[in-house]
Design an enzyme around this catalytic site. Structure first.
Site, PDB file in Angstrom:
ATOM      1  N   LYS A  74     -43.228  -6.028 -22.511  1.00  0.00           N
ATOM      2  CA  LYS A  74     -42.272  -6.885 -23.213  1.00  0.00           C
ATOM      3  C   LYS A  74     -41.705  -6.123 -24.412  1.00  0.00           C
ATOM      4  O   LYS A  74     -42.448  -5.435 -25.133  1.00  0.00           O
ATOM      5  CB  LYS A  74     -42.983  -8.160 -23.666  1.00  0.00           C
ATOM      6  N   SER A 148     -41.289 -16.862 -23.998  1.00  0.00           N
ATOM      7  CA  SER A 148     -40.297 -15.842 -24.278  1.00  0.00           C
ATOM      8  C   SER A 148     -40.479 -14.583 -23.438  1.00  0.00           C
ATOM      9  O   SER A 148     -39.587 -13.741 -23.378  1.00  0.00           O
ATOM     10  CB  SER A 148     -40.366 -15.461 -25.766  1.00  0.00           C
ATOM     11  N   SER A 172     -45.682 -18.521 -24.428  1.00  0.00           N
ATOM     12  CA  SER A 172     -44.806 -17.497 -23.866  1.00  0.00           C
ATOM     13  C   SER A 172     -45.454 -16.666 -22.772  1.00  0.00           C
ATOM     14  O   SER A 172     -44.751 -16.006 -22.005  1.00  0.00           O
ATOM     15  CB  SER A 172     -44.311 -16.565 -24.977  1.00  0.00           C
TER      16      SER A 172
END
Length: 569
Positions: A74, A148, A172
């Site tokens: 990420k 996210s 997330s």
């Protein structure tokens, strides 16, 4: 493509069926072909990956548990030499060093291949809040991917990588797992190091991981934060008595999927205990209505004030809401949280908390039209976890509709984190047993390139095939080499036949349509009579197929390969 699992790749490397370079080449092509999903901010490229390939030493394959395994990161987690953007181009910097978690994975032989898209500054649960494009759902692009850690979840769901790192503050690392049909593992707060991670709420952020199996989550956990194995598993599942957060056009389908999940547990004899758990809602409210939003402002406020036009309006509004919080609010909330944690720990003594991961979903259009309400709804069953110091594991559990997966999350108090993977195996044992009854395995006979160690065996393994043993046909068949490239054998029922060695595999019934699509002329699936009198489905040769040589005398294709020192793998 399908990268399958860590163990499947390790097995392919050991047998020589695949190499890390082959895998990376396939990954780069898959990333290019799925560009419309907006998975990557820094996509995989040979230039960035080749140094990691060159550093691999085949002699270390058995010493490094993740040798040659690609993983995605990420883009709020540092990878040396790659930019870290947190989905904000004006914030971007080139990372001088690896984040601690990335460094540990690389030391174990894993290869970081690129940086994935996210809701800007990890502020969102929808996957639509990025200037690099909305991340589309892996199963159905019309719907949100969740955030996210959207890009990481979708990279795994699309089969690009066996695992991907995310982060988790309010859900997330779990919400996008459920919405894309993969595993999402969130360790306890502080369980994995956060060094080299752009913070959302520094004191409760967790690095998380997405995988395609619980076993792969265990591989990653063992590398990043090895711990003694848990002794036993929870003896019951606690579920909140009141679950009211069902929403969206699929609300009824989600509610029904949850009821089916509980019913399967009860049918398997697992004790399911309903319990009042108001602590969960109270902790959830603290995350956005309490002082922790001020921690986000403390980390990012200076940047937002200096670059207001470079931050998405929805992200800026959330961060600015923490500007004027009082320190006294924080201490009052911390004291209350201690009471809530103790209460939850007591209620979960010897038990696992079981909840839906999400209670519904939204289309991307709906999320765009009402960004705050849609986001809040997606976190209803996840926002409590980090403030209560719970470890969580989101697991796929059926579907709510065509190409729309449903997921549940198992939680345990952080000090019992080692029990979580045991609890997951307990959960999977129950559901796999039910699945076996609902979707039984059927035998298939293979006599050529689908046998163990051969070129196409991965097609069976990837579809859930299990080796069931070596067998032989009745003495009614001839085996020919066919005029194909690569060379394949063809099994033909004929006068003057003999016994021919073959392998039996068990293949889930649901996998048969996909497997049949892989069968190519001049081969077909037909009935084969075995030497023990059983009749099973297997590969046979169509009439009139060009034949190069009768190899029946060898007794089987593997024996022919070994006699001629032919390697087909």
């Amino acid at each position: 493509m399908s990268m399958t699992t860590v163990e499947a790749l390790r097995r392919a490397y050991r047998t020589g069926r695949r190499t890390p370079a082959d895998v990376i080449d396939e990954l780069i092509r898959a990333a290019e072909s799925h560009a419309a999903w907006n998975v990557w901010i820094t996509p995989p490229s040979w230039e960035r990956i080749e140094p990691y390939l060159q550093a691999l030493c085949a002699d270390e394959m058995d010493q490094k548990p993740l040798w040659g395994i690609p993983f995605a990161v990420k883009d709020n987690i540092d990878v040396a030499g790659m930019p870290t953007t947190a989905a904000c181009p004006a914030f971007a910097y080139e990372a001088p060093a690896h984040a601690a978690v990335v460094e540990r994975l690389i030391r174990a032989g894993a290869i970081p291949v690129g940086k994935t898209n996210l809701d800007q500054f990890a502020t969102g649960l929808v996957g639509t809040r990025s200037p690099y494009g909305e991340v589309a759902n892996a199963r159905n692009p019309e719907w949100v991917s969740g955030g996210s850690s959207s890009g990481s979840a979708v990279a795994v769901a699309l089969g690009m990588v066996p695992f991907a790192l995310g982060t988790d503050t309010a859900g997330s690392g779990r919400v996008p797992a459920a919405l894309n049909g993969v595993i999402g593992y969130k360790p306890r707060v502080g369980g994995w190091p956060n060094d080299g991670v752009v913070p959302a709420c520094r004191t409760i952020d967790c690095v998380s991981v997405f995988t395609r199996s619980v076993a792969d989550a265990a591989w990653v956990q063992a590398v990043i934060a090895p711990a003694p194995a848990a002794q036993g598993a929870p003896d019951r599942a606690v579920v909140p008595k009141l679950l009211g957060a069902w929403f969206g056009a699929k609300a009824d389908a989600y509610r029904n999927a949850w009821a089916r999940a509980l019913s399967k547990l009860e049918d398997a004899g697992v004790a399911v205990v309903e319990m009042d758990l108001p602590e969960l809602d109270e902790a959830s409210a603290m995350l956005y209505e309490g002082p922790w939003i001020a921690e986000r402002w403390a980390s990012l406020g200076a940047f937002v004030e200096a670059h207001p036009d470079d931050v998405l309006p929805v992200t800026r509004a959330i961060l600015e809401s923490g500007r004027d919080r009082l320190a006294s609010d924080l201490f009052r909330a911390q004291h209350r949280l201690l009471d809530l944690r103790r209460s939850v720990e007591e209620k979960l003594r010897g038990a696992v908390l079981l909840m839906p991961t999400v209670g519904g979903t939204w289309t991307r259009d709906e999320a765009r039209a009402d960004p705050f309400a849609t986001n809040r709804a997606l976190g209803a069953y996840t926002q409590h976890a980090n403030l209560l110091h719970l470890a969580g594991l989101s697991i796929p559990c059926g579907e709510v509709g065509a190409q729309m997966p449903f997921g549940v999350t198992l939680y345990v108090p952080g000090q019992r984190e080692a029990e979580l993977l045991s609890a997951a195996r307990w959960w999977l044992d129950v559901h796999e047993d039910v699945a076996a009854r609902e979707d039984p395995m059927e035998l298939i006979a293979v006599c050529g390139l689908h046998m163990r160690g051969m070129l196409l065996n991965g097609e069976l393994v990837d579809l859930g095939g299990e080796f069931a043993g070596v067998s032989r046909t009745a003495p009614l068949y001839r085996l020919y080499l066919l005029d194909t490239d690569p060379v394949k054998p063809g099994l033909v029922r004929a006068d003057g036949g003999a016994e021919v060695e073959l392998e039996l595999w068990k293949l889930p019934r649901r996998a048969w349509p996909a497997f049949m699509q892989k069968v190519r002329h001049p081969l077909a699936l037909g009935k084969i009579l075995l030497s023990d009198g059983r009749e099973v489905t297997g590969f046979v040769c169509e009439e009139g197929a060009p034949k190069r040589e009768d190899i029946t005398v060898y007794g089987g294709f593997r024996a022919w390969c070994e006699r001629g020192r032919v390697v087909i793998s």
